[in-house]
Design a protein around this motif. Structure first.
Motif, PDB file in Angstrom:
ATOM      1  N   GLN A  45       0.813  -1.210   0.000  1.00 27.97           N
ATOM      2  CA  GLN A  45       0.000   0.000   0.000  1.00 27.97           C
ATOM      3  C   GLN A  45       0.855   1.271   0.000  1.00 27.97           C
ATOM      4  O   GLN A  45       0.328   2.358  -0.199  1.00 27.97           O
ATOM      5  CB  GLN A  45      -0.935   0.005   1.206  1.00 27.97           C
ATOM      6  N   ASP A  46       2.136   1.131   0.199  1.00 26.75           N
ATOM      7  CA  ASP A  46       3.045   2.276   0.255  1.00 26.75           C
ATOM      8  C   ASP A  46       3.413   2.704  -1.172  1.00 26.75           C
ATOM      9  O   ASP A  46       3.955   1.903  -1.937  1.00 26.75           O
ATOM     10  CB  ASP A  46       4.307   1.887   1.028  1.00 26.75           C
ATOM     11  N   PRO A  47       3.151   3.957  -1.552  1.00 27.72           N
ATOM     12  CA  PRO A  47       3.438   4.396  -2.922  1.00 27.72           C
ATOM     13  C   PRO A  47       4.933   4.436  -3.265  1.00 27.72           C
ATOM     14  O   PRO A  47       5.296   4.451  -4.441  1.00 27.72           O
ATOM     15  CB  PRO A  47       2.830   5.798  -2.984  1.00 27.72           C
ATOM     16  N   GLU A  64      -2.321  -5.695 -11.466  1.00 30.71           N
ATOM     17  CA  GLU A  64      -2.616  -4.388 -10.896  1.00 30.71           C
ATOM     18  C   GLU A  64      -1.367  -3.927 -10.168  1.00 30.71           C
ATOM     19  O   GLU A  64      -0.889  -4.591  -9.248  1.00 30.71           O
ATOM     20  CB  GLU A  64      -3.796  -4.442  -9.932  1.00 30.71           C
ATOM     21  N   GLY A  66       0.926  -1.460  -7.830  1.00 34.15           N
ATOM     22  CA  GLY A  66       0.709  -0.743  -6.587  1.00 34.15           C
ATOM     23  C   GLY A  66       0.912   0.745  -6.732  1.00 34.15           C
ATOM     24  O   GLY A  66       1.367   1.207  -7.775  1.00 34.15           O
ATOM     25  N   PRO A  67       0.559   1.484  -5.717  1.00 31.21           N
ATOM     26  CA  PRO A  67       0.096   0.971  -4.443  1.00 31.21           C
ATOM     27  C   PRO A  67      -1.286   0.342  -4.555  1.00 31.21           C
ATOM     28  O   PRO A  67      -2.140   0.811  -5.304  1.00 31.21           O
ATOM     29  CB  PRO A  67       0.074   2.199  -3.537  1.00 31.21           C
ATOM     30  N   ILE A  68      -1.488  -0.746  -3.818  1.00 29.15           N
ATOM     31  CA  ILE A  68      -2.753  -1.485  -3.843  1.00 29.15           C
ATOM     32  C   ILE A  68      -3.659  -0.896  -2.755  1.00 29.15           C
ATOM     33  O   ILE A  68      -3.391  -1.054  -1.569  1.00 29.15           O
ATOM     34  CB  ILE A  68      -2.541  -2.995  -3.594  1.00 29.15           C
ATOM     35  N   ALA A  69      -4.720  -0.246  -3.169  1.00 26.50           N
ATOM     36  CA  ALA A  69      -5.638   0.384  -2.213  1.00 26.50           C
ATOM     37  C   ALA A  69      -6.735  -0.580  -1.778  1.00 26.50           C
ATOM     38  O   ALA A  69      -7.147  -0.575  -0.627  1.00 26.50           O
ATOM     39  CB  ALA A  69      -6.241   1.641  -2.825  1.00 26.50           C
ATOM     40  N   ASP A  70      -7.200  -1.411  -2.706  1.00 20.31           N
ATOM     41  CA  ASP A  70      -8.340  -2.292  -2.421  1.00 20.31           C
ATOM     42  C   ASP A  70      -7.957  -3.734  -2.764  1.00 20.31           C
ATOM     43  O   ASP A  70      -8.012  -4.129  -3.927  1.00 20.31           O
ATOM     44  CB  ASP A  70      -9.551  -1.841  -3.231  1.00 20.31           C
ATOM     45  N   LYS A  73     -10.695  -5.995  -4.425  1.00 18.02           N
ATOM     46  CA  LYS A  73     -10.870  -5.746  -5.861  1.00 18.02           C
ATOM     47  C   LYS A  73      -9.714  -6.360  -6.660  1.00 18.02           C
ATOM     48  O   LYS A  73      -9.912  -6.957  -7.710  1.00 18.02           O
ATOM     49  CB  LYS A  73     -10.950  -4.244  -6.116  1.00 18.02           C
TER      50      LYS A  73
END
Length: 91
Positions: A45-47, A64, A66-70, A73
């Motif tokens: 989740q860290d950009p 997908e 990152g950062p992975i927010a969801d 999904k």
């Protein structure tokens, strides 16, 4: 410190080193993973950290970045979370 079990360095160097990929199962006695899935997800989740989820849903591969927010999904079907340079962010 981890102790090798079922591993012969000479065989490794002769047959695998810089020659072919290999999987060494049960190589370390009493291995304890230094981080859990929640810490890995936090890194994803860290950009500032390169990460991605690669998934196969039915017959379609998807990625997908990152950062992975969801995670719900991003993590559909069969999936793997890949996080680069973990050793630079976790002691």
């Amino acid at each position: 410190m981890y102790v090798f079990d079922n591993f012969d360095p000479e065989i490794f160097l002769d047959y695998h080193w810089q020659k072919s990929p290999a999987v060494f199962r049960r190589t370390f006695k009493k291995f304890v993973d230094p981080l859990d899935e929640h810490e890995l997800a936090g890194l994803a989740q860290d950009p500032r950290i390169d990460s991605r989820v690669v998934s196969l849903e039915k017959t379609t591969w998807q990625v997908e970045h990152g950062p992975i927010a969801d995670f719900e999904k991003a993590c559909k079907g069969n999936w793997s979370l890949l996080v680069q340079s973990v050793d630079q962010h976790i002691d």
